[in-house]
Structures are given as structure tokens and as C-alpha cells.
Design a protein around this motif. Structure first.
Motif, PDB file in Angstrom:
ATOM      1  N   SER A 310       0.882  -1.242   0.233  1.00  0.00           N
ATOM      2  CA  SER A 310       0.042  -0.054   0.022  1.00  0.00           C
ATOM      3  C   SER A 310       1.069   1.347  -0.147  1.00  0.00           C
ATOM      4  O   SER A 310       1.971   1.190  -0.089  1.00  0.00           O
ATOM      5  N   THR A 311       0.310   2.419   0.153  1.00  0.00           N
ATOM      6  CA  THR A 311       0.845   3.673   0.166  1.00  0.00           C
ATOM      7  C   THR A 311       1.733   3.892   1.396  1.00  0.00           C
ATOM      8  O   THR A 311       2.477   4.679   1.585  1.00  0.00           O
ATOM      9  N   GLU A 312       1.512   2.758   2.397  1.00  0.00           N
ATOM     10  CA  GLU A 312       2.465   2.901   3.684  1.00  0.00           C
ATOM     11  C   GLU A 312       3.582   1.794   3.543  1.00  0.00           C
ATOM     12  O   GLU A 312       4.397   1.975   4.486  1.00  0.00           O
ATOM     13  N   GLY A 313       3.731   1.102   2.391  1.00  0.00           N
ATOM     14  CA  GLY A 313       4.576   0.201   2.127  1.00  0.00           C
ATOM     15  C   GLY A 313       4.258  -1.221   2.182  1.00  0.00           C
ATOM     16  O   GLY A 313       2.912  -1.296   2.164  1.00  0.00           O
ATOM     17  N   LEU A 314       5.061  -2.299   2.419  1.00  0.00           N
ATOM     18  CA  LEU A 314       4.865  -3.846   2.563  1.00  0.00           C
ATOM     19  C   LEU A 314       4.258  -3.756   3.862  1.00  0.00           C
ATOM     20  O   LEU A 314       4.680  -3.511   4.862  1.00  0.00           O
ATOM     21  N   LEU A 315       3.139  -4.599   4.091  1.00  0.00           N
ATOM     22  CA  LEU A 315       2.504  -4.892   5.134  1.00  0.00           C
ATOM     23  C   LEU A 315       2.195  -6.458   5.276  1.00  0.00           C
ATOM     24  O   LEU A 315       1.814  -7.171   4.081  1.00  0.00           O
TER      25      LEU A 315
END
Length: 396
Positions: A310-315
Motif C-alpha cells: 500500500s501507500t504505507e509500504g509492505l504490510l
């Protein structure tokens, strides 16, 4: 080869049931087996209860529960003898020895085992974590405190095991197969006797019984027949099947229905049973005359793993899920991590379906959102006062 024939007679109260003949073909060194056998067969499924003994296979033999009487009932219209042939091949029994230097003695033993190492301790003295009295720890001669549940006495002895290997070939009602036996059984060992303050040697007098039971249960699994049934009626979440106690059905027996559903028996009568639908393939229906076959219950774990970008990075996510009768996710509570640190807690509820997508309303702290799910694929968007997060991935 000696041919050992065991006739097994059905008691007079079920005289209408057929005679069952078991032929046991054993190597030349074997003596004749004698047995009192009682059993029940059935159109859908069978087990035989071999009750007393198959005797003198070198030693006393008891083939307990060869085919348990709970799995198949004798069909009342079967009158001719039924034959089960067993062939014992390449059987070997060897003895394996193992040296032991300590013997379990929980009454007065003065050693404990810590990670494979035996440590001498003070007997009958217990300490707390600070070294005070009346705790749950024992003290070693090395001055350290230990938690222990088993104690040992220093005593050199030899443990002996029987190593049993061989094959059983069988033939029944046109069904052929083989069972491979590879079993380790205790032959002799020692036990501590506190009254005489000394070890006592024990010998295994049930050695052949244990071999026989191993053969019996393996044979049962090989010969097991699944019950077949037809759906009679369907009402709400319940179906009625045309089999019951007389066909070997028990409470909690599971049936698969035409590979589209699973039901579990909640009430069983003599000639019919009532079952609850626990799984139904989406878009399918159970209808009268559908074929049901006994099966194992489908496993559905209440856990879920996920990988997202996501726009937060890898989750990464791990959480609990609730599923509906179609085995679809309808609610979840999970933890999402980034760089091995907890990023946020998410929860969601399925609110409706759109085309082939499940639509979820989601919420994490101060961030409501929407999740679209198609099979294993997830697409989500979350909002807060300042910005939004969008992403997707897979979960299973």
C-alpha cells in the motif's frame, strides 16, 4: 504354509445374518489360531469385532477390535458366507537393547534431568525463587535452583524392545491390499519399588496382543467402507437422509453431498437421520435425491494471514476471521505489521456483495475504510482527517 480357518458364528438372536469365514494363511512355524469372533456386516459399511482371541501364533494372540462393530451393519438380505483372507508374509521379530544409567523414581529419586543432563539434588527439600523454604523449586548439589516434575535414581540397566516388521496381504469382497507393520514394543524394563527400596524387572506378557491390535486397526482402516445415502427432504438448514442406526450412522457423522455441500448428523433414528448443513458451495442448492457419502469434515481454521502493498509500504497481517456457510469471510480482526512492528489494528464486516466482490466496511483507529474481496484478492482504501491509504494484496 498352514491354512488357518476361523469360523465366526453369529449369535442365535441374529440368526438371519450370514456366516463369516476368516482364512488366515501364516508361515510354517506358526501354530493354529483359534478364535471366538462376533461381527456385523452391512450394505454401506462394515467392521468386525474380533472379540476373544486368535491364539498360538508362537505366543498367545488377541486380535482385539479387528473390525469394530460400530462401522458396518450386516445387510439382512445377505445370506451367503462372506470370506476375508489374510496372508502373513516376511514377518520378523528382532530384539533391540538400549543401555540406561538412570531409572525414574518420583518417590525418592535424587537426580533430575535438565536438557539431557542428570543433576543431583537434595531430596525432600523445596525452595522458592529466592532460596527460601516451601517453594516449588529443588536445589542441586551445584547450588542452583531447578523446576522439576520427574526424579531419577542412578541405576544401570538394559531396556529391551521387540522390533516387529512384516506385511499382511488381504482379500475381501473383491478388494485386495496390503498392510505394512513396523512397530517397536517394549520387551523388558525396570520400575522402582519404594516399599523395598529397589528396582523390579518387568516383562511384557502382552507382546503378541499389541502386534495383533496393530494389525487389526490397520486392517480396519484399509477395509473401511463409507456409508452412502440419499437426501429425502430439505428444510431450512437441515436435511433428512435415508440412512440411520441400522446402517451404522452415528451422531456427528459427516456426509459430503454431491461435492457441493457437507452435512453433519445431529439426530439419528433407526432408518433415517437428520443432519445440519455446515458447508454449501455458493450458488448451489441441496435437493431431494442428491447423493450423500460419508466423509471427513472439511477443515476451516478461524485464522488468516495476509500480504499487502500500500501507500504505507509492505504490510503483513495476521488475525481472526468469521466465515459463513459458504466458507467465505464475513468478519475479521487482524494486526498489520510493517518492518516487524505493529502498524495498526483492523476490523471489518461484510455488508453486501457486488457482482463477484464481497464489500466490507473496515475500521482502524480514526480511519474508516472500504475493502473489496474477490476470492483471495483484497483491495482497500482507508481515510483519516489528513490523507488516505490505498493498497491491495492476498489473504488466506
Amino acid at each position: 504354509m498352514k491354512k488357518l480357518i476361523i469360523l465366526f458364528f453369529i449369535p442365535i438372536i441374529i440368526f438371519s445374518k450370514p456366516l463369516i469365514i476368516i482364512n488366515v494363511h501364516a508361515p510354517e512355524y506358526s501354530e493354529i489360531f483359534y478364535a471366538n469372533v462376533q461381527g456385523i456386516f452391512g450394505e454401506n459399511k462394515f467392521e468386525i469385532l474380533l472379540k476373544d482371541a486368535l491364539k498360538k501364533l508362537g505366543f498367545e494372540v488377541k486380535l482385539q477390535d479387528l473390525l469394530s462393530g460400530e462401522n458396518i451393519i450386516l445387510s439382512e438380505n445377505v445370506q451367503s458366507p462372506l470370506v476375508l483372507n489374510l496372508y502373513l508374509k516376511n514377518f520378523s521379530v528382532t530384539i533391540q537393547s538400549k543401555e540406561k544409567f538412570f531409572l525414574e523414581n518420583n518417590a525418592s529419586g535424587n537426580y533430575i534431568n535438565v536438557n539431557g543432563k542428570y543433576i543431583k539434588v537434595y531430596v525432600g527439600k523445596w525452595y522458592d525463587a529466592n532460596g527460601g523454604k516451601d517453594g516449588i523449586f529443588v536445589k542441586g548439589y551445584d547450588g542452583n535452583l531447578y523446576s522439576a516434575t520427574s526424579f531419577f535414581t542412578k541405576f544401570y540397566h538394559i531396556l529391551e524392545y521387540f522390533i516387529v516388521k512384516g506385511k499382511i496381504y488381504y482379500n475381501f469382497a473383491g478388494k485386495d491390499g496390503e498392510i505394512e507393520i513396523n512397530k517397536k514394543i517394549k520387551k523388558s524394563w525396570y520400575e522402582w519399588n519404594e516399599s523395598i527400596q529397589s528396582p523390579i524387572k518387568k516383562e511384557n506378557s502382552f507382546f503378541i496382543d499389541q502386534i495383533a491390535e496393530t494389525i487389526a486397526y490397520n486392517l480396519l482402516n484399509k477395509l473401511k467402507y463409507n456409508i452412502k445415502a440419499n437426501v429425502v427432504t430439505l428444510k431450512d438448514n437441515r436435511v433428512v437422509l435415508d440412512v440411520g442406526k441400522n446402517d451404522g450412522v452415528k451422531l456427528n457423522t459427516v456426509f459430503s453431498v454431491d461435492e457441493k455441500a457437507q452435512v453433519i448428523v445431529r439426530n439419528v433414528e433407526k432408518n433415517f437421520s437428520e443432519a445440519e448443513v455446515i458447508y454449501l458451495k455458493k450458488g448451489e442448492k441441496i435437493i431431494p435425491k442428491d447423493l450423500a457419502k460419508e466423509s471427513s469434515k472439511m477443515v476451516s481454521l478461524p485464522f488468516e494471514l495476509g500480504i499487502y502493498y500500500s501507500t504505507e509500504g509492505l504490510l503483513f497481517s495476521f488475525g481472526l476471521v468469521q466465515k459463513n456457510i459458504h466458507n467465505e469471510k464475513i468478519a475479521f480482526l487482524d494486526i498489520k505489521t510493517s518492518d516487524f512492528k505493529i502498524s495498526r489494528y483492523d476490523m471489518g464486516f461484510r455488508i453486501f456483495d457486488f457482482e463477484k466482490f464481497g464489500v466490507f466496511l473496515t475500521y482502524s483507529i480514526n480511519a474508516p475504510g472500504i475493502l473489496l474481496r474477490y476470492q483471495f484478492l483484497d483491495f482497500f482504501i482507508k481515510f483519516n482527517k489528513e490523507n488516505y491509504t490505498i493498497g491491495g494484496g492476498i489473504s488466506w
